[in-house]
Design an enzyme around this catalytic site. Structure first.
Site, PDB file in Angstrom:
ATOM      1  N   GLN A  98     -13.394  -6.592 -17.449  1.00 45.21           N
ATOM      2  CA  GLN A  98     -12.981  -6.559 -16.046  1.00 45.21           C
ATOM      3  C   GLN A  98     -14.112  -5.956 -15.202  1.00 45.21           C
ATOM      4  O   GLN A  98     -14.547  -4.829 -15.450  1.00 45.21           O
ATOM      5  CB  GLN A  98     -11.705  -5.743 -15.858  1.00 45.21           C
ATOM      6  CG  GLN A  98     -11.114  -5.901 -14.459  1.00 45.21           C
ATOM      7  CD  GLN A  98      -9.886  -5.053 -14.246  1.00 45.21           C
ATOM      8  OE1 GLN A  98      -9.977  -3.831 -14.245  1.00 45.21           O
ATOM      9  NE2 GLN A  98      -8.730  -5.687 -14.066  1.00 45.21           N
ATOM     10  N   TYR A 179      -8.814  -1.690  -4.526  1.00 43.35           N
ATOM     11  CA  TYR A 179     -10.241  -1.430  -4.679  1.00 43.35           C
ATOM     12  C   TYR A 179     -11.043  -2.348  -3.744  1.00 43.35           C
ATOM     13  O   TYR A 179     -10.479  -2.997  -2.872  1.00 43.35           O
ATOM     14  CB  TYR A 179     -10.645  -1.557  -6.149  1.00 43.35           C
ATOM     15  CG  TYR A 179      -9.994  -0.509  -7.020  1.00 43.35           C
ATOM     16  CD1 TYR A 179     -10.162   0.847  -6.743  1.00 43.35           C
ATOM     17  CD2 TYR A 179      -9.180  -0.855  -8.090  1.00 43.35           C
ATOM     18  CE1 TYR A 179      -9.549   1.829  -7.520  1.00 43.35           C
ATOM     19  CE2 TYR A 179      -8.562   0.110  -8.870  1.00 43.35           C
ATOM     20  CZ  TYR A 179      -8.750   1.460  -8.581  1.00 43.35           C
ATOM     21  OH  TYR A 179      -8.140   2.424  -9.347  1.00 43.35           O
TER      22      TYR A 179
END
Length: 363
Positions: A98, A179
């Site tokens: 990721q 994020y």
């Protein structure tokens, strides 16, 4: 009807089953933000998962937001990750990485020369992050300039290229949990003007450019994306004013690029899948995407089986259950009891709560 234990072709990646280990930050990186000495054992123990999504990994030194998270921007990090991917592949597993940029969810103590975090905005997040001093309020960010975006895209390209060099089967773009990429997506955060602010198309421009760059670098069949339309991630970030339209547009763009999968966090991350007073039609997004559909958030075996059998999802990701149960696939298959996770050892430390959970069959 499909079952959790059936194989699946995920773009260019062939999976033995549809049980996914979700990305789990454990804050156990070694010096230089490289995977620690126990990481290969930790992931190899869980290689029976159809797919492992390795913990979120910063794409650059400026992308870091939590203490001791392993990155993917240096040669040393690539070499350390190679030991992990080799161990997983030796166990018959598949693993993707990721790719992470936390944006404003960071503290200057974690960034080069104490720099301010970067974001779509100069407004600080109402959040804390994990530093040497424990959970600490995040620092005030600065808004990225438009002319800095090309360098950011290159950071994502390099990270994807490095991930493949490290032996990962693919990558997942982290565009969830408030994020950086979600800081551009949401009108509750993004207060900029110009090509990356304003309407949905502009706010989605960055995540689309990131996805296109990564697909060009390693091929769309090895790329997924994680989204969280309704999460406030602990209540600190308001939702977008029109999440159905925004995330519907994003999924349509990912479909056009031919991504291998969408990883959808349903509802509030770590909380209710159906937050009170909020409705969202995930099925509409699912219908607009021709790749694999992965669901996440509070699934047990019964819910996961129903989701796959009904066609609601192709895969189901499990988080805390995989922390405490390295052999989760075997336990689900045999309806065995699950170990209880030790919350106190989630972040930082050594083998305790990391590689020492008991197996059904230690041999």
């Amino acid at each position: 009807m499909a079952t959790l234990f059936d194989p699946l072709q995920l773009g260019e990646i062939t999976l033995a089953n549809r049980i996914v280990m979700a990305p789990l930050t454990r804050s156990r990186a070694a010096e230089g933000n490289s995977p620690g000495p126990l990481a290969a054992q930790y992931y190899a123990q869980r290689a029976s998962a159809g797919l492992i999504i390795a913990e979120a990994s910063p794409i650059s030194a400026m992308a870091q937001g939590y203490l001791d998270t392993p990155g993917i921007w240096s040669e040393a990090q690539v070499g350390a990750w190679q030991k992990v991917t080799e161990a997983v592949h030796a166990g018959g597993g598949k693993i993707v990485l990721q790719l992470w940029h936390v944006g404003r969810v960071s503290n200057g103590s974690l960034l080069p020369d104490g720099a301010a975090p970067v974001s779509s905005t100069a407004q600080p997040a109402q959040a804390k992050t994990f530093t040497r001093e424990g959970f600490t309020p995040v620092s005030a960010p600065r808004a990225l300039r438009d002319d800095e975006i090309p360098a950011l895209l290159e950071d994502y390209r390099r990270a994807a290229r490095n991930a493949r060099a490290a032996g990962f089967d693919g990558v997942e773009i982290h565009a969830a949990n408030t994020y950086l990429l979600e800081q551009f997506l949401r009108d509750s955060i993004n207060d900029r003007s110009g090509p990356y602010g304003g309407g949905i198309e502009n706010r989605a421009r960055l995540v689309c450019e990131v996805a296109a760059a990564i697909c060009q670098e390693i091929g769309a069949g090895r790329v997924g994306i994680r989204l969280s339309p309704l999460t406030t991630f602990g209540g600190g970030t308001p939702r977008d004013s029109a999440p159905q339209a925004l995330y519907g547009y994003v999924v349509e763009q990912m479909a056009r690029l031919g991504l291998a999968y969408v990883h959808m966090i349903e509802g509030e991350t770590g909380g209710a899948r159906e937050p009170e007073g909020v409705s969202f039609d995930y099925a509409a997004l699912r219908r607009s995407f021709s790749g694999a559909w992965m669901v996440n958030n509070g699934y047990d075996k019964a819910l996961a089986e129903a989701a796959v059998a009904s066609g609601k999802a192709d895969l189901v990701a499990f988080g805390k259950a995989f922390i405490a149960n390295p052999d989760l696939v075997a336990r689900l298959c045999s309806d065995a009891a699950l170990n209880t996770p030790h919350v106190a050892t989630f972040y930082g430390g050594g083998a305790a709560g990391y590689t020492d959970y008991p197996l059904l069959n230690p041999a």
